[in-house]
Design a protein around this motif. Structure first.
Motif, PDB file in Angstrom:
ATOM      1  N   SER A  67     -19.514 -13.920  47.188  1.00 21.29           N
ATOM      2  CA  SER A  67     -18.207 -14.804  47.398  1.00 21.29           C
ATOM      3  C   SER A  67     -18.251 -15.176  45.599  1.00 21.29           C
ATOM      4  CB  SER A  67     -18.723 -15.837  48.519  1.00 21.29           C
ATOM      5  OG  SER A  67     -18.389 -15.181  49.403  1.00 21.29           O
ATOM      6  N   TRP A  68     -18.775 -14.788  44.237  1.00 25.86           N
ATOM      7  CA  TRP A  68     -18.040 -14.791  43.248  1.00 25.86           C
ATOM      8  C   TRP A  68     -16.775 -14.503  43.262  1.00 25.86           C
ATOM      9  CZ3 TRP A  68     -19.056 -18.331  39.948  1.00 25.86           C
ATOM     10  CH2 TRP A  68     -18.683 -17.824  38.712  1.00 25.86           C
ATOM     11  N   HIS A  69     -15.987 -15.372  42.570  1.00 25.39           N
ATOM     12  CA  HIS A  69     -14.899 -14.845  42.480  1.00 25.39           C
ATOM     13  C   HIS A  69     -13.784 -15.411  41.728  1.00 25.39           C
ATOM     14  CE1 HIS A  69     -14.307 -17.901  46.084  1.00 25.39           C
ATOM     15  NE2 HIS A  69     -12.712 -18.066  45.144  1.00 25.39           N
ATOM     16  N   GLY A  70     -12.495 -14.758  41.164  1.00 15.20           N
ATOM     17  CA  GLY A  70     -11.692 -15.215  40.049  1.00 15.20           C
ATOM     18  C   GLY A  70     -10.406 -16.351  41.529  1.00 15.20           C
ATOM     19  N   HIS A  71      -9.819 -17.194  41.269  1.00 17.02           N
ATOM     20  CA  HIS A  71      -8.650 -17.953  42.475  1.00 17.02           C
ATOM     21  C   HIS A  71      -8.048 -17.935  41.425  1.00 17.02           C
ATOM     22  CE1 HIS A  71      -7.619 -20.316  45.755  1.00 17.02           C
ATOM     23  NE2 HIS A  71      -6.788 -21.258  44.901  1.00 17.02           N
ATOM     24  N   VAL A  72      -6.558 -17.803  42.327  1.00 18.77           N
ATOM     25  CA  VAL A  72      -4.794 -17.432  41.461  1.00 18.77           C
ATOM     26  C   VAL A  72      -4.718 -19.570  42.550  1.00 18.77           C
ATOM     27  CG1 VAL A  72      -2.874 -17.021  41.282  1.00 18.77           C
ATOM     28  CG2 VAL A  72      -4.444 -16.106  41.053  1.00 18.77           C
ATOM     29  N   THR A  73      -4.845 -20.515  41.437  1.00 20.57           N
ATOM     30  CA  THR A  73      -3.951 -22.348  42.094  1.00 20.57           C
ATOM     31  C   THR A  73      -2.614 -22.441  42.177  1.00 20.57           C
ATOM     32  OG1 THR A  73      -6.592 -22.539  40.755  1.00 20.57           O
ATOM     33  CG2 THR A  73      -5.285 -24.348  41.692  1.00 20.57           C
TER      34      THR A  73
END
Length: 174
Positions: A67-73
């Protein structure tokens, strides 16, 4: 000419016009400062002639294991600068950092279910609707959790859609 660079504290005083869009989520100053301090590689601004802020992207890296991920806030472009593929350039930058530097499995983002132009743009960039989040926005409007698998997710497990909607209480946060 457009210049994309890391966001800095001074930009917080210059990007208000970009945030006036009714579909852009706005946050308090401490929220932006937290992102700037914790995830500076994920916070960029696009500037045009005269140092005008054209748009920005703000994100982070989070999760554990697969579940390690980049997230666009947040990603937003001022109305005068849309349809120039600026959002695509900003998204590609965040995806590249997530993939090559942080070795994330995927990038995700949330978008209002009613924001058809944004959903279409994200789909063109390779994102899929992973799940619907009921009443995600202010307890009223549903959000769509969209994901794009990165090179570490060889089997593309991270983008297999869930079969049922979830509530905000069921979301995992770091």
């Amino acid at each position: 000419m457009t210049t994309i660079r890391r966001f800095c504290c001074d930009d917080l005083l210059r990007f208000t016009s970009v945030n006036l869009d009714h579909l852009t989520e706005t946050f308090n100053m401490s929220f932006y400062m937290t992102y700037l301090a914790r995830w500076p590689d994920y916070f960029h601004v696009a500037e045009g002639p005269g140092n005008r802020v054209m748009g920005y992207i703000m994100g982070k890296v989070e999760g554990q294991g697969e579940s390690w991920h980049g997230h666009v806030t947040a990603v937003t472009v001022a109305p005068d600068y849309r349809r120039q593929q600026l959002a695509k350039k900003l998204m590609n930058m965040l995806e590249d950092i997530s993939d090559r530097i942080d070795k994330a499995y995927f990038v995700d983002l949330f978008v209002r279910a009613s924001n058809a132009p944004a959903i279409k743009m994200y789909e063109k960039l390779g994102y899929v609707i992973y799940r619907r989040v009921l009443r995600y926005y202010s307890g009223e409007e549903d959000g769509l959790d969209m994901r794009k698998a990165l090179s570490r997710d060889v089997e593309k497990k991270s983008i297999i859609p869930l079969k049922r909607p979830v509530t905000p209480d069921e979301l995992e946060y770091d």
